[in-house]
Design a protein around this motif. Structure first.
Motif, PDB file in Angstrom:
ATOM      1  N   GLU A  14     -17.370 -14.471   6.766  1.00 22.33           N
ATOM      2  CA  GLU A  14     -16.528 -15.390   5.814  1.00 22.33           C
ATOM      3  C   GLU A  14     -16.051 -14.527   4.739  1.00 22.33           C
ATOM      4  N   ALA A  15     -16.534 -13.436   4.466  1.00 22.01           N
ATOM      5  CA  ALA A  15     -16.231 -12.535   3.260  1.00 22.01           C
ATOM      6  C   ALA A  15     -14.998 -11.356   3.788  1.00 22.01           C
ATOM      7  N   SER A  16     -14.901 -11.519   5.143  1.00 23.83           N
ATOM      8  CA  SER A  16     -14.019 -10.543   5.628  1.00 23.83           C
ATOM      9  C   SER A  16     -12.526 -11.068   6.145  1.00 23.83           C
ATOM     10  N   ALA A  17     -11.728 -10.033   6.656  1.00 22.50           N
ATOM     11  CA  ALA A  17     -10.435 -10.319   7.426  1.00 22.50           C
ATOM     12  C   ALA A  17     -10.807  -9.879   8.750  1.00 22.50           C
ATOM     13  N   ASN A  18     -10.226 -10.601   9.752  1.00 23.84           N
ATOM     14  CA  ASN A  18     -10.407 -10.393  11.223  1.00 23.84           C
ATOM     15  C   ASN A  18      -9.135  -9.735  11.464  1.00 23.84           C
ATOM     16  N   LEU A  19      -9.211  -8.245  11.943  1.00 22.41           N
ATOM     17  CA  LEU A  19      -8.200  -7.671  12.195  1.00 22.41           C
ATOM     18  C   LEU A  19      -7.671  -7.699  13.699  1.00 22.41           C
ATOM     19  N   HIS A  20      -6.705  -8.459  13.478  1.00 27.31           N
ATOM     20  CA  HIS A  20      -6.190  -9.077  15.001  1.00 27.31           C
ATOM     21  C   HIS A  20      -5.383  -8.292  15.863  1.00 27.31           C
ATOM     22  N   ARG A  21      -4.945  -6.971  15.238  1.00 30.30           N
ATOM     23  CA  ARG A  21      -4.214  -6.253  16.099  1.00 30.30           C
ATOM     24  C   ARG A  21      -4.285  -4.954  15.470  1.00 30.30           C
ATOM     25  N   ILE A  22      -4.086  -3.700  16.296  1.00 27.65           N
ATOM     26  CA  ILE A  22      -4.068  -2.301  15.782  1.00 27.65           C
ATOM     27  C   ILE A  22      -2.509  -1.878  16.174  1.00 27.65           C
ATOM     28  N   GLU A  23      -1.668  -1.278  15.092  1.00 27.14           N
ATOM     29  CA  GLU A  23      -0.331  -0.860  15.411  1.00 27.14           C
ATOM     30  C   GLU A  23      -0.356   0.534  14.726  1.00 27.14           C
ATOM     31  N   PHE A  24       0.317   1.205  15.530  1.00 23.47           N
ATOM     32  CA  PHE A  24       0.701   2.751  15.012  1.00 23.47           C
ATOM     33  C   PHE A  24       2.123   2.667  14.751  1.00 23.47           C
ATOM     34  N   HIS A  25       2.725   3.157  13.492  1.00 26.92           N
ATOM     35  CA  HIS A  25       3.826   3.343  13.138  1.00 26.92           C
ATOM     36  C   HIS A  25       4.351   4.608  12.979  1.00 26.92           C
ATOM     37  N   HIS A  26       5.825   4.897  13.107  1.00 29.53           N
ATOM     38  CA  HIS A  26       6.319   6.151  12.470  1.00 29.53           C
ATOM     39  C   HIS A  26       6.580   6.157  11.144  1.00 29.53           C
ATOM     40  N   TRP A  27       6.277   7.334  10.839  1.00 24.99           N
ATOM     41  CA  TRP A  27       6.118   7.317   9.226  1.00 24.99           C
ATOM     42  C   TRP A  27       7.463   7.279   8.359  1.00 24.99           C
ATOM     43  N   LEU A  28       8.652   7.674   9.316  1.00 29.86           N
ATOM     44  CA  LEU A  28       9.979   7.322   8.459  1.00 29.86           C
ATOM     45  C   LEU A  28      10.554   5.936   8.727  1.00 29.86           C
ATOM     46  N   SER A  29      10.647   5.758  10.222  1.00 28.63           N
ATOM     47  CA  SER A  29      11.612   4.759  10.581  1.00 28.63           C
ATOM     48  C   SER A  29      10.547   3.384  10.394  1.00 28.63           C
ATOM     49  N   GLY A  30       9.383   3.503  10.290  1.00 28.94           N
ATOM     50  CA  GLY A  30       8.449   2.307  10.370  1.00 28.94           C
ATOM     51  C   GLY A  30       8.163   1.594  11.989  1.00 28.94           C
ATOM     52  N   ASP A  31       8.972   2.356  12.748  1.00 28.59           N
ATOM     53  CA  ASP A  31       9.057   1.732  14.328  1.00 28.59           C
ATOM     54  C   ASP A  31       7.530   1.819  14.798  1.00 28.59           C
ATOM     55  N   VAL A  59       2.274   7.796  -4.522  1.00 26.94           N
ATOM     56  CA  VAL A  59       3.711   7.624  -4.060  1.00 26.94           C
ATOM     57  C   VAL A  59       4.378   9.058  -4.007  1.00 26.94           C
ATOM     58  N   ALA A  60       4.302   9.971  -4.882  1.00 30.34           N
ATOM     59  CA  ALA A  60       4.839  11.188  -4.880  1.00 30.34           C
ATOM     60  C   ALA A  60       4.368  12.009  -3.693  1.00 30.34           C
ATOM     61  N   ALA A  61       2.976  11.724  -3.222  1.00 26.68           N
ATOM     62  CA  ALA A  61       2.576  12.448  -2.096  1.00 26.68           C
ATOM     63  C   ALA A  61       3.113  12.224  -0.940  1.00 26.68           C
ATOM     64  N   PHE A  62       3.775  10.868  -0.878  1.00 24.14           N
ATOM     65  CA  PHE A  62       4.401  10.457   0.244  1.00 24.14           C
ATOM     66  C   PHE A  62       5.755   9.937   0.163  1.00 24.14           C
ATOM     67  N   HIS A  63       6.406  11.159  -0.641  1.00 25.27           N
ATOM     68  CA  HIS A  63       7.931  10.947  -0.997  1.00 25.27           C
ATOM     69  C   HIS A  63       8.756  10.812   0.387  1.00 25.27           C
ATOM     70  N   GLY A  64       9.595   9.987   0.668  1.00 22.41           N
ATOM     71  CA  GLY A  64      10.516   9.919   1.825  1.00 22.41           C
ATOM     72  C   GLY A  64       9.860   9.217   2.777  1.00 22.41           C
ATOM     73  N   TRP A  65       8.915   8.833   2.670  1.00 19.10           N
ATOM     74  CA  TRP A  65       8.159   7.895   3.872  1.00 19.10           C
ATOM     75  C   TRP A  65       8.937   6.654   3.675  1.00 19.10           C
ATOM     76  N   ASN A  66       8.625   5.615   4.971  1.00 17.89           N
ATOM     77  CA  ASN A  66       8.931   4.460   4.794  1.00 17.89           C
ATOM     78  C   ASN A  66       8.852   3.415   3.734  1.00 17.89           C
ATOM     79  N   PRO A  67       9.749   2.838   3.247  1.00 15.47           N
ATOM     80  CA  PRO A  67       9.368   1.898   2.196  1.00 15.47           C
ATOM     81  C   PRO A  67       8.175   0.912   2.166  1.00 15.47           C
ATOM     82  N   VAL A  68       7.837   0.565   3.240  1.00 16.59           N
ATOM     83  CA  VAL A  68       6.303  -0.115   3.292  1.00 16.59           C
ATOM     84  C   VAL A  68       5.483   0.697   2.798  1.00 16.59           C
ATOM     85  N   VAL A  69       5.383   2.068   3.088  1.00 19.50           N
ATOM     86  CA  VAL A  69       4.281   2.841   2.655  1.00 19.50           C
ATOM     87  C   VAL A  69       4.454   3.110   1.023  1.00 19.50           C
ATOM     88  N   THR A  70       5.523   3.631   0.669  1.00 23.45           N
ATOM     89  CA  THR A  70       5.529   3.907  -0.789  1.00 23.45           C
ATOM     90  C   THR A  70       5.299   2.460  -1.468  1.00 23.45           C
TER      91      THR A  70
END
Length: 389
Positions: free
Chosen positions: A64-81, A243-254
């Motif tokens: 009840e207190a959790s979120a069910n993690l319904h999938r796993i995804e790996f994205h490219h750091w820059l493109s987000g693909d 944010v500075a440590a991940f400068h230049g990464w995909n906008p979702v990350v920053t």
């Protein structure tokens, strides 16, 4: 029944206390903290840990207190693909016998405190143990003392009890630190669709997943940093540092990093695997026994498995010292393998673009098979079959 003193009121210590009380033991929990607060962010719970929580009657509250993690995804750091994805949800539960959940550490801790039923003895930092054939005398920094038949050290990476049990050793610095925080889901681009989400890049990576029923996104962002050596749940930094440590990464990350309600930062340490966890009346559990880097997401699950095994063996008709040895023989090979694997994962997640990343991405296609042995594990079945390595 024997009286058990558990040193440490974190997830491992409280899980052990609940499991031991369910077996009829008299249990007291001691912790050096002067108060219990909502320090920390998210933790993940997999099939092996949930099997124990279900057996202890805690499964419904945890779900009840959790979120069910319904999938796993790996994205490219820059493109987000997305370069690898796999369903979780019902697939995971059918395959591994329980759900894969994201839960806020404070929510989980409160569930465990309620199940334990008493308040831990706070302000009790264990400074000495004196073991005899009649039991163990414990001394605390505040001057108080107590006596127990059995002592369980669940006091974390810097465990005092570990120093009593084994040879002196030093924590191993990974030369890496992490930023951790929580972000309201509506401030994360596509946050309502997040499962267990990775962004992998050269020398850095980020893991994010929902907690608290999907209201918040928990993130952990890892960076190489030999200078930041502070290992503390309460260490804080400005979101701008992340944010500075991940400068230049995909906008979702920053964007995710920039919108954190509060950002913590701490250095990552583990220890070399111990040769022995136990003496005649004292044993270790969780991070005190096998502190792990977080790159396999297994620290919480392994502590919960420890708790189930320890309570079961202590309830048996075995002499006390043999019960502790059986517990150690069951748990040590598995946790050692996960400890060492967690170290290797950091390198795997942070390879540069080009052939190294292509090779890594190809290996990820077999991820369910590679990690199946971790998630399908049934600690109760292992004890019944005597599968002690």
């Amino acid at each position: 029944m024997a009286r058990v003193a558990v040193i440490g009121s974190g997830i491992g210590g409280l899980s052990a206390a609940i499991a031991l009380r369910a077996k009829g033991f008299e249990v007291d929990v001691y912790d050096q903290a002067s108060e219990l607060s909502e320090i920390g962010a998210g933790v993940s719970l997999g099939g092996s840990g949930m099997r124990v929580l279900d057996a202890l009657g805690l499964g419904p509250a945890v779900r009840e207190a959790s979120a069910n993690l319904h999938r796993i995804e790996f994205h490219h750091w820059l493109s987000g693909d997305i370069f690898y994805q796999h369903p979780m949800g019902s697939w995971y539960e059918q395959r591994f016998g329980g759900p894969f959940l994201g839960i806020h550490r404070a929510d989980f801790h409160q569930i465990l405190l309620s199940a334990y039923g008493d308040k831990p003895h706070l302000g009790h930092r264990c400074v000495a143990l004196r073991e005899s054939p009649d039991g163990v005398d414990l001394e605390f920094a505040n001057g108080s003392t107590t006596h127990a038949d059995v002592v369980v050290g669940a006091d974390g990476l810097r465990s005092t009890v570990r120093a009593h049990v084994g040879e002196p050793d030093e924590a191993v610095f990974s030369a890496m630190s992490c930023f951790r925080g929580l972000v309201p889901v509506d401030r994360v681009p596509g946050g309502d669709r997040f499962g267990l989400t990775f962004f992998l890049g050269p020398g850095r990576h980020l893991v994010a997943y929902p907690v608290r029923g999907g209201e918040l996104i928990n993130f952990v962002a890892y960076v190489p940093d030999p200078e930041w050596t502070q290992e503390s749940w309460s260490a804080r930094c400005a979101p701008e540092d992340a944010v500075a440590a991940f400068h230049g990464w995909n906008p979702v990350v920053t964007t995710l990093l920039a919108n954190a309600v509060e950002t913590g930062r701490w250095a990552l340490y583990d220890r070399e695997p111990l040769r022995t966890w136990s003496t005649g009346r004292v044993t270790l559990l969780g991070d005190a026994a096998h502190p792990m880097l977080p790159h396999a997401g297994q620290g919480t699950n392994q502590a919960i498995e420890d708790a189930a095994a320890l309570a079961t063996y202590l309830e048996s008709d075995l002499p006390l010292h043999e019960a502790l040895q059986r517990y150690e023989r069951l748990r040590k090979p598995r946790t050692r393998q996960i400890q060492l694997g967690s170290r290797a994962n950091a390198t795997c997640f942070q390879v540069p673009d080009g052939p190294p990343a292509d090779e890594r991405n190809a290996r990820l296609q077999g991820l369910p098979q590679m990690v199946g042995w971790i998630h399908e594990y049934d600690v109760y079945a292992a004890m019944e079959t005597g599968s002690e390595a």
